[in-house]
Motif scaffolding. Structure first.
Motif, PDB file in Angstrom:
ATOM      1  N   MET A   1     -48.105  36.143 -46.777  1.00 47.76           N
ATOM      2  CA  MET A   1     -47.511  36.641 -45.206  1.00 47.76           C
ATOM      3  C   MET A   1     -47.743  35.662 -44.034  1.00 47.76           C
ATOM      4  N   ASP A   2     -46.814  35.625 -43.561  1.00 50.55           N
ATOM      5  CA  ASP A   2     -46.706  34.672 -42.324  1.00 50.55           C
ATOM      6  C   ASP A   2     -47.868  35.106 -41.260  1.00 50.55           C
ATOM      7  N   GLU A   3     -48.786  34.361 -40.862  1.00 48.80           N
ATOM      8  CA  GLU A   3     -49.508  34.856 -39.890  1.00 48.80           C
ATOM      9  C   GLU A   3     -48.999  35.037 -38.502  1.00 48.80           C
ATOM     10  N   GLN A   4     -47.726  34.299 -38.372  1.00 49.72           N
ATOM     11  CA  GLN A   4     -47.324  34.259 -36.808  1.00 49.72           C
ATOM     12  C   GLN A   4     -46.476  35.714 -36.847  1.00 49.72           C
ATOM     13  N   MET A   5     -45.811  36.056 -37.855  1.00 48.10           N
ATOM     14  CA  MET A   5     -44.957  37.197 -37.978  1.00 48.10           C
ATOM     15  C   MET A   5     -46.003  38.677 -37.845  1.00 48.10           C
ATOM     16  N   LEU A   6     -47.090  38.142 -38.516  1.00 54.55           N
ATOM     17  CA  LEU A   6     -48.226  39.548 -38.598  1.00 54.55           C
ATOM     18  C   LEU A   6     -48.628  39.625 -37.209  1.00 54.55           C
ATOM     19  N   LEU A   7     -48.880  38.496 -36.485  1.00 56.48           N
ATOM     20  CA  LEU A   7     -49.489  38.413 -35.047  1.00 56.48           C
ATOM     21  C   LEU A   7     -48.452  39.241 -34.248  1.00 56.48           C
ATOM     22  N   ASN A   8     -46.898  38.779 -34.421  1.00 57.69           N
ATOM     23  CA  ASN A   8     -46.093  39.261 -33.487  1.00 57.69           C
ATOM     24  C   ASN A   8     -45.991  40.720 -33.819  1.00 57.69           C
ATOM     25  N   PHE A   9     -46.116  41.348 -35.115  1.00 56.37           N
ATOM     26  CA  PHE A   9     -45.937  42.465 -35.420  1.00 56.37           C
ATOM     27  C   PHE A   9     -47.055  43.431 -34.726  1.00 56.37           C
ATOM     28  N   ALA A  10     -48.471  42.776 -34.870  1.00 55.32           N
ATOM     29  CA  ALA A  10     -49.578  43.468 -34.427  1.00 55.32           C
ATOM     30  C   ALA A  10     -49.471  43.521 -32.889  1.00 55.32           C
ATOM     31  N   ILE A  11     -48.670  42.583 -32.124  1.00 49.79           N
ATOM     32  CA  ILE A  11     -48.819  42.803 -30.650  1.00 49.79           C
ATOM     33  C   ILE A  11     -47.733  43.700 -30.373  1.00 49.79           C
ATOM     34  N   GLY A  12     -46.520  43.666 -31.020  1.00 52.15           N
ATOM     35  CA  GLY A  12     -45.665  44.622 -30.682  1.00 52.15           C
ATOM     36  C   GLY A  12     -46.025  46.190 -30.839  1.00 52.15           C
ATOM     37  N   VAL A  13     -47.084  46.415 -31.945  1.00 53.32           N
ATOM     38  CA  VAL A  13     -47.504  47.847 -31.929  1.00 53.32           C
ATOM     39  C   VAL A  13     -48.431  48.031 -30.632  1.00 53.32           C
ATOM     40  N   GLY A  14     -49.363  47.081 -30.280  1.00 59.60           N
ATOM     41  CA  GLY A  14     -50.415  47.115 -29.496  1.00 59.60           C
ATOM     42  C   GLY A  14     -49.626  47.284 -28.005  1.00 59.60           C
ATOM     43  N   GLU A  15     -48.453  46.469 -27.805  1.00 61.26           N
ATOM     44  CA  GLU A  15     -47.904  46.482 -26.558  1.00 61.26           C
ATOM     45  C   GLU A  15     -47.343  48.174 -26.358  1.00 61.26           C
ATOM     46  N   ILE A  16     -46.574  48.663 -27.564  1.00 58.90           N
ATOM     47  CA  ILE A  16     -45.987  50.046 -27.282  1.00 58.90           C
ATOM     48  C   ILE A  16     -47.229  50.782 -26.832  1.00 58.90           C
ATOM     49  N   MET A  17     -48.448  50.820 -27.625  1.00 57.72           N
ATOM     50  CA  MET A  17     -49.696  51.676 -27.183  1.00 57.72           C
ATOM     51  C   MET A  17     -50.097  51.699 -26.168  1.00 57.72           C
ATOM     52  N   LEU A  18     -50.227  50.312 -25.305  1.00 62.52           N
ATOM     53  CA  LEU A  18     -50.679  49.998 -23.936  1.00 62.52           C
ATOM     54  C   LEU A  18     -49.515  50.501 -22.971  1.00 62.52           C
ATOM     55  N   ARG A  19     -48.212  50.584 -23.169  1.00 64.08           N
ATOM     56  CA  ARG A  19     -47.297  51.111 -22.256  1.00 64.08           C
ATOM     57  C   ARG A  19     -47.388  52.631 -22.406  1.00 64.08           C
ATOM     58  N   SER A  20     -47.740  53.106 -23.597  1.00 60.03           N
ATOM     59  CA  SER A  20     -47.623  54.698 -23.521  1.00 60.03           C
ATOM     60  C   SER A  20     -48.967  55.255 -23.026  1.00 60.03           C
ATOM     61  N   GLY A  21     -49.864  54.648 -22.787  1.00 59.73           N
ATOM     62  CA  GLY A  21     -51.320  55.194 -22.076  1.00 59.73           C
ATOM     63  C   GLY A  21     -52.367  55.310 -23.159  1.00 59.73           C
TER      64      GLY A  21
END
Lengths: 256, 173
Positions: free
Chosen positions: A1-21
């Protein structure tokens, strides 16, 4: 698994969670779990309410760090739940990274409740809070009307991307203006309970308690900034309500 | 006796409505709205019960927050959702919105003493709610594994959580 993609995915999930409070703790935990899917990743996550860092270690690429800035946040429980389920399914290996990205996209385009329902809910909220805080039946009925107006105003202002300070300020002004005019017209018995019941949709209740919880769990940075946010919101509401109330007082309507 | 019971029912019903409609404002998932309402109603009824029997505001709010947090963790386990979902609507009836108003009012009346004591009361109540939540949230997960999670029927149109097709597990390289 590509680390870069995994990091992007994790960041995407975290961003949604941070935006939704979500709380700081929960986001750090979730992002770290996702990154730990890769062995030897040595993930590091640092979350503040306005943005976060995450880094991952790869065998060939070395340490990769990514940063996300989050500007407008509002509580959105549906997205929070879906992001949580997504991260859990991913960590348990039920879905692949590509499916995860597709689901992220779907979460980002999830639809909120219909506008009329939100307006009606604001009305019901003001109605029931006025009754709970010891208001008379006529006060509650007027609070229902105030709530309908307030719900409409909030939807209008958020569609225009007005800053949260101003939208709280105008919300407070609307509440006190309508409550006072109903009182002057003799439609309700006590404007205080109407105002107290009707500012409840605006009051930053969860923000205050999350701030204290963050501070107690050692996230001083996010705790203090959330505290600042909550104080600002409360000040905005109080200022909005207070300006019209002081006008009313100075024209000799009861009180000081 | 009847009067007391009807009073409790009244408070239960309207705090349920308040919490559920707050959940709508915060865009909670449709099928979780009743659970949000129950968490809020439980917290408020616990608070009301204590004040009814003569306890002080601060301790009543504390136990109200504790009850709301217990309910959110129970729901969180049995519905497999984050506990924040139930906690946000659950504590909203206890939030000291009225003290924010009283603080502002005493500032308008140039009564600095009352303004300060109301502001301190706001901080105190929100701190107490936070402590109540923390007390419950530091307990281990298995304490709340009371109701076993229901297996929902997989229907891809309605339910994104439980897919029909199970994807191949991730390759852990």
């Amino acid at each position: 698994m590509d680390e870069q993609m995994l990091l992007n995915f994790a960041i995407g999930v975290g961003e949604i969670m941070l935006r939704s409070g979500a709380e700081t703790n929960r986001i750090e935990d979730t992002v770290e779990r996702i990154l730990s899917v890769k062995e030897g990743a040595m993930p590091e996550v640092f979350v503040t309410p306005t943005g976060f860092f995450a880094s991952i270690q790869g065998e060939l690429t070395g340490v990769t760090t990514n940063f996300v800035r989050v500007t407008n946040r509002s509580i959105d429980l549906e997205r929070l739940v879906r992001a949580n389920a997504l991260s859990r399914n991913f960590v348990e290996g039920k879905i692949t990274l590509t499916e995860g990205f597709a689901e992220l996209e779907r979460i980002n385009h999830s639809k909120p409740f219909a506008r009329w329902l939100v307006i009606l809910a604001t009305g019901v909220l003001c109605f029931s809070f006025t009754l709970l805080f010891g208001g008379h039946g006529s006060d509650a009925a007027m609070a229902f009307l105030v709530g309908l107006l307030l719900g409409g105003l909030q939807i209008f202002l958020s569609a225009k991307n007005v800053a949260s300070f101003l939208s709280n300020f105008f919300g407070g002004m609307l509440v006190s203006a309508t409550a006072l005019s109903f009182y002057i017209l003799g439609l309700c018995q006590n404007y205080e309970t109407v105002i107290i019941g009707s500012i409840m949709p605006l009051v930053p209740g969860f923000c205050i308690t999350t701030a204290v919880r963050d501070i107690m769990s050692g996230d001083y940075l996010s705790g203090t900034s959330r505290m600042a946010e909550a104080t600002l919101a409360a000040t905005a509401i109080a200022a909005g309500v207070g300006i019209l109330l002081s006008v009313y007082f100075s024209f000799g309507g009861g009180g000081a | 006796m009847m009067e007391t019971a009807s009073q409790f029912l009244f408070h239960f019903f309207f705090s349920f409505l308040a919490a559920a409609s707050f959940a709508v404002l915060n865009n909670a998932p449709r099928r979780e709205l009743w659970a949000c309402g129950v968490a809020g109603a439980a917290g408020w009824v616990a608070y009301f019960c204590l004040t009814f029997f003569g306890a002080g505001v601060t301790s009543s709010v504390f136990f109200g927050a504790v009850v709301a947090a217990i309910f959110s963790r129970l729901f969180s386990y049995s519905h497999r959702a984050p506990s924040t979902l139930y906690l946000i609507p659950g504590i909203i009836p206890l939030v000291p919105g009225s003290f924010i108003y009283y603080t502002m009012q005493s500032i308008l009346e140039n009564d600095s003493g009352a303004a300060f004591s109301n502001a301190v009361m706001t901080l105190k109540l929100s701190g107490v709610i936070a402590i109540g939540i923390i007390v419950i949230f530091t307990l281990p997960y298995r304490f709340f594994a009371v109701f076993t999670p229901k297996e929902r029927k997989a229907s891809p149109k309605r339910d994104w959580l439980y897919r029909k097709k199970t994807a191949p597990p991730n390759k852990r390289s």
